[in-house]
Write an enzyme that holds these catalytic residues in place. Structure first.
Site, PDB file in Angstrom:
ATOM      1  N   ARG A 108       0.840  -1.197   0.000  1.00  0.00           N
ATOM      2  CA  ARG A 108       0.000   0.000   0.000  1.00  0.00           C
ATOM      3  C   ARG A 108       0.875   1.247   0.000  1.00  0.00           C
ATOM      4  O   ARG A 108       1.836   1.343   0.762  1.00  0.00           O
ATOM      5  CB  ARG A 108      -0.916  -0.022   1.230  1.00  0.00           C
ATOM      6  CG  ARG A 108      -1.777  -1.281   1.194  1.00  0.00           C
ATOM      7  CD  ARG A 108      -2.819  -1.331   2.275  1.00  0.00           C
ATOM      8  NE  ARG A 108      -3.571  -2.581   2.122  1.00  0.00           N
ATOM      9  CZ  ARG A 108      -4.604  -2.936   2.873  1.00  0.00           C
ATOM     10  NH1 ARG A 108      -5.026  -2.128   3.818  1.00  0.00           N
ATOM     11  NH2 ARG A 108      -5.230  -4.070   2.657  1.00  0.00           N
ATOM     12  N   ARG A 159       0.944   1.402  10.101  1.00  0.00           N
ATOM     13  CA  ARG A 159       0.677   1.758   8.705  1.00  0.00           C
ATOM     14  C   ARG A 159       1.969   1.629   7.931  1.00  0.00           C
ATOM     15  O   ARG A 159       2.841   2.480   8.031  1.00  0.00           O
ATOM     16  CB  ARG A 159       0.134   3.185   8.623  1.00  0.00           C
ATOM     17  CG  ARG A 159      -0.526   3.529   7.304  1.00  0.00           C
ATOM     18  CD  ARG A 159      -1.158   4.908   7.338  1.00  0.00           C
ATOM     19  NE  ARG A 159      -2.283   5.034   8.251  1.00  0.00           N
ATOM     20  CZ  ARG A 159      -3.498   4.545   8.007  1.00  0.00           C
ATOM     21  NH1 ARG A 159      -3.756   3.925   6.881  1.00  0.00           N
ATOM     22  NH2 ARG A 159      -4.464   4.683   8.894  1.00  0.00           N
ATOM     23  N   GLU A 208      -7.676  -0.503  14.241  1.00  0.00           N
ATOM     24  CA  GLU A 208      -8.259  -1.503  13.347  1.00  0.00           C
ATOM     25  C   GLU A 208      -7.271  -2.642  13.072  1.00  0.00           C
ATOM     26  O   GLU A 208      -6.120  -2.405  12.705  1.00  0.00           O
ATOM     27  CB  GLU A 208      -8.650  -0.840  12.031  1.00  0.00           C
ATOM     28  CG  GLU A 208      -9.289  -1.819  11.050  1.00  0.00           C
ATOM     29  CD  GLU A 208      -9.525  -1.190   9.681  1.00  0.00           C
ATOM     30  OE1 GLU A 208      -9.637   0.041   9.594  1.00  0.00           O
ATOM     31  OE2 GLU A 208      -9.606  -1.961   8.700  1.00  0.00           O
ATOM     32  N   SER A 266     -11.186  -6.549   9.170  1.00  0.00           N
ATOM     33  CA  SER A 266     -12.315  -5.888   8.560  1.00  0.00           C
ATOM     34  C   SER A 266     -13.017  -6.933   7.695  1.00  0.00           C
ATOM     35  O   SER A 266     -12.353  -7.757   7.073  1.00  0.00           O
ATOM     36  CB  SER A 266     -11.782  -4.757   7.692  1.00  0.00           C
ATOM     37  OG  SER A 266     -12.823  -4.190   6.952  1.00  0.00           O
ATOM     38  N   ARG A 310      -0.348  -5.586  11.982  1.00  0.00           N
ATOM     39  CA  ARG A 310      -1.167  -5.072  13.079  1.00  0.00           C
ATOM     40  C   ARG A 310      -1.379  -6.096  14.178  1.00  0.00           C
ATOM     41  O   ARG A 310      -1.501  -5.745  15.357  1.00  0.00           O
ATOM     42  CB  ARG A 310      -2.496  -4.541  12.538  1.00  0.00           C
ATOM     43  CG  ARG A 310      -2.263  -3.283  11.716  1.00  0.00           C
ATOM     44  CD  ARG A 310      -3.524  -2.569  11.319  1.00  0.00           C
ATOM     45  NE  ARG A 310      -3.187  -1.381  10.539  1.00  0.00           N
ATOM     46  CZ  ARG A 310      -4.082  -0.543  10.035  1.00  0.00           C
ATOM     47  NH1 ARG A 310      -5.379  -0.771  10.217  1.00  0.00           N
ATOM     48  NH2 ARG A 310      -3.694   0.512   9.360  1.00  0.00           N
TER      49      ARG A 310
END
Length: 467
Positions: free
Chosen positions: A300, A315, A389, A392, A430
RNA sequence: GGAGUGGUGUCCGAGCGGUUUAAGGAGGCGGUCUUGAAAACCGUUGUACCGAAAGGUACCGGGGGUUCGAAUCCCCCCUGCUCCGCCA
């Protein structure tokens, strides 16, 4: 001969840049298969019949799209096709007449008409093609409808907490964040990542490597036990597939890395490759639901995300992830979405990590999702303790299957679009943040969650002496 | 990467400029016959789009070209197989 380890030809450049120009070198074959024939009718019909609802949905998601333009282009398209079909019908008629015996003047007249038709058809074809492209483009901007109960809101703070499992971890000492722990334990090296690759890249080291592998195997074992078929997917995919899943590979705001010289992108999630696996296929109804779980690296760009949470593993530009993907009958997607969420809850419950579940608001859903649940784990090192988070799960209904042309043959003999769902099992980055920060002890040692010990082979990671 | 050779309907497999509105099998579905089944025989058999409908158009790996007319001729690309090269 040479003892050199140099490659015999220059390695292909894999630049992390956006594509050089619009549509450069892009083959049309898949686009033709997926878009221009893919069920535009139902889509269009829905947009036409529910124009107000579609417009309101776009507003609720804070997106830009023009449903009126879609309707107008759709009408233009029909007109263009009708005109074209009529010319082609006449062309076929003329060609058929030429098969018989004809006197010379009649023959010449038919040839003249045929030539003229050829020009007309050519012109009409290019017009129809233009309108078709404009329509496909306009339609691709229309987001999926949102679940009526999804909270309406703009940002993640508008998400609605619906459930809490466990309680935020308390310490009788000042807890460290995972960056400090990673350095102390020598399992995580951001400086070397920055030097070798760039900011927001990292090396896992020592027990950190085993922890990642343990997490993946733990995830796969659990999912296979639930009947999911395991995959290890490519880390790159074609632009068409990305777009079919609902990503925008180009543009300054894109979160996707595209290869400079090929029609390929680094995937941001295995949702892309798993979803693309059945692209263009008509599935056997008896095989549904298809439950897949895939491991891949995820890339990403995170352009413009250099803000307060940019430090550490939270991130990053690359991480390893196990992802679920399901294709099912439309009537089953709601039920399966619950199932995916429960699996995610089970995973974090098994890891003894406190978490909460939020119902994602309309502005945060992303174009493909009809409804989305996020699991947010407690991260003691994040701003002195915060939810972050970790997984998801989305029900994308037929948004993706329509674009990728994935259907099933129903009992009435008609091919219909399946529904598609996806969900994170474990994102290593994460998950490691949550494990390091929740299981730390006063001296900086980190215990492993009990469920993970059979996979790691160790129960504790101890601080390393500086070398 | 190089050379050779293929890619046709659900499957197998013909066709190589207009007698193909894609032959012929197989399979599927429906029917006749039969106490029932098999066999035999008859019929039927994909996808997408346009259209209120009647009907029409497109699709022989993909794209482009030649022609009044292309599954069929030409060009480019993708892909399968075989061999060579390279490589983990």
């Amino acid at each position: 001969m040479s003892g050199s380890i140099q490659p015999s030809r220059p390695a292909r450049q894999l630049e992390f840049t956006r594509r050089p120009g619009p549509d450069a070198g892009r083959p049309i074959a898949l686009a033709a298969l997926f878009f221009y024939h893919a069920g535009t009718m139902l889509d269009l019909k829905f947009i036409k019949d529910n124009l107000d609802a579609v417009r309101r949905n776009i507003e609720n998601r804070f997106m830009k799209a023009d449903p009126e333009l879609v309707v107008r282009l759709s009408d233009e398209r029909s007109a263009a096709i009708q005109a074209l079909d009529e010319k082609r019908r006449r062309r076929n008629e003329v060609a058929a007449l030429m098969k018989g015996k004809l006197d010379e003047p009649a023959r010449a007249a038919l040839i003249a008409e045929g030539k003229s038709l050829k020009d007309d058809i050519s012109a009409l074809e290019s017009r129809a093609e233009t309108v078709e492209k404009e329509l496909a483009d306009a339609m691709s901007r229309i987001p999926n409808m949102a679940h009526p109960e999804a909270p309406v809101g703009k940002e993640d703070k508008d998400n609605l907490e619906v459930k809490r499992v466990g309680t935020p971890t308390k310490f009788d000492f000042e807890p460290r964040d995972h960056v400090a722990l990673g350095a102390l334990l020598d399992v995580l090296d951001f400086d070397a990542g920055t030097k070798v690759t760039g900011t927001k890249f990292y090396f896992l080291k020592n027990e950190g490597v085993i922890l990642e592998m343990a997490l993946m195997r733990f995830a796969m074992d659990r999912l296979m036990a639930k009947g999911f078929m395991p995959f290890s997917t490519p880390d790159l995919a074609k632009t068409e597939i990305l777009e079919g899943i609902g990503f925008n590979p180009r543009g300054a705001e894109s979160n996707i890395y595209a290869l400079a010289e090929e029609d390929l992108c680094l995937i941001g999630t295995a949702e892309i490759t798993l979803g693309g696996y059945y692209a263009g296929q008509v599935l056997d109804k008896a095989d549904l639901p298809l439950k897949l779980v895939g491991v891949s690296h995820c890339f990403r760009r995170e352009a413009g995300a250099a803000g307060q949470f940019s430090k550490g593993l939270y991130r990053v530009h690359q991480f390893t992830k196990a992802e679920m993907f399901v294709y099912c009958l439309p009537e089953d997607s709601g039920k399966l979405h619950e199932e995916l969420r429960l699996i995610e809850e089970e995973i974090f419950t098994a890891l003894d990590i406190p978490f909460r579940v939020v119902d994602t608001c309309t502005g945060d859903l992303g174009a493909p999702a009809y409804r989305k649940w996020d699991l947010e784990a407690w991260m003691p090192g994040r701003n002195g303790g915060e939810w972050g988070e970790v997984t998801s799960t989305s029900n994308c209904t037929d948004f993706q299957s329509r674009r990728l042309n994935v259907r099933y043959k129903d009992d009435d003999g008609k091919n219909k679009f399946v529904h598609g769902l996806n969900g994170t099992v474990l994102a290593c980055s994460r998950a490691i943040v949550a494990i390091l920060e929740n299981f730390q002890e006063a001296d900086g040692s980190v215990r492993m969650p009990k469920a993970l010990v059979p996979y790691t082979g160790f129960e504790l990671i101890r601080p390393k002496a500086k070398r």
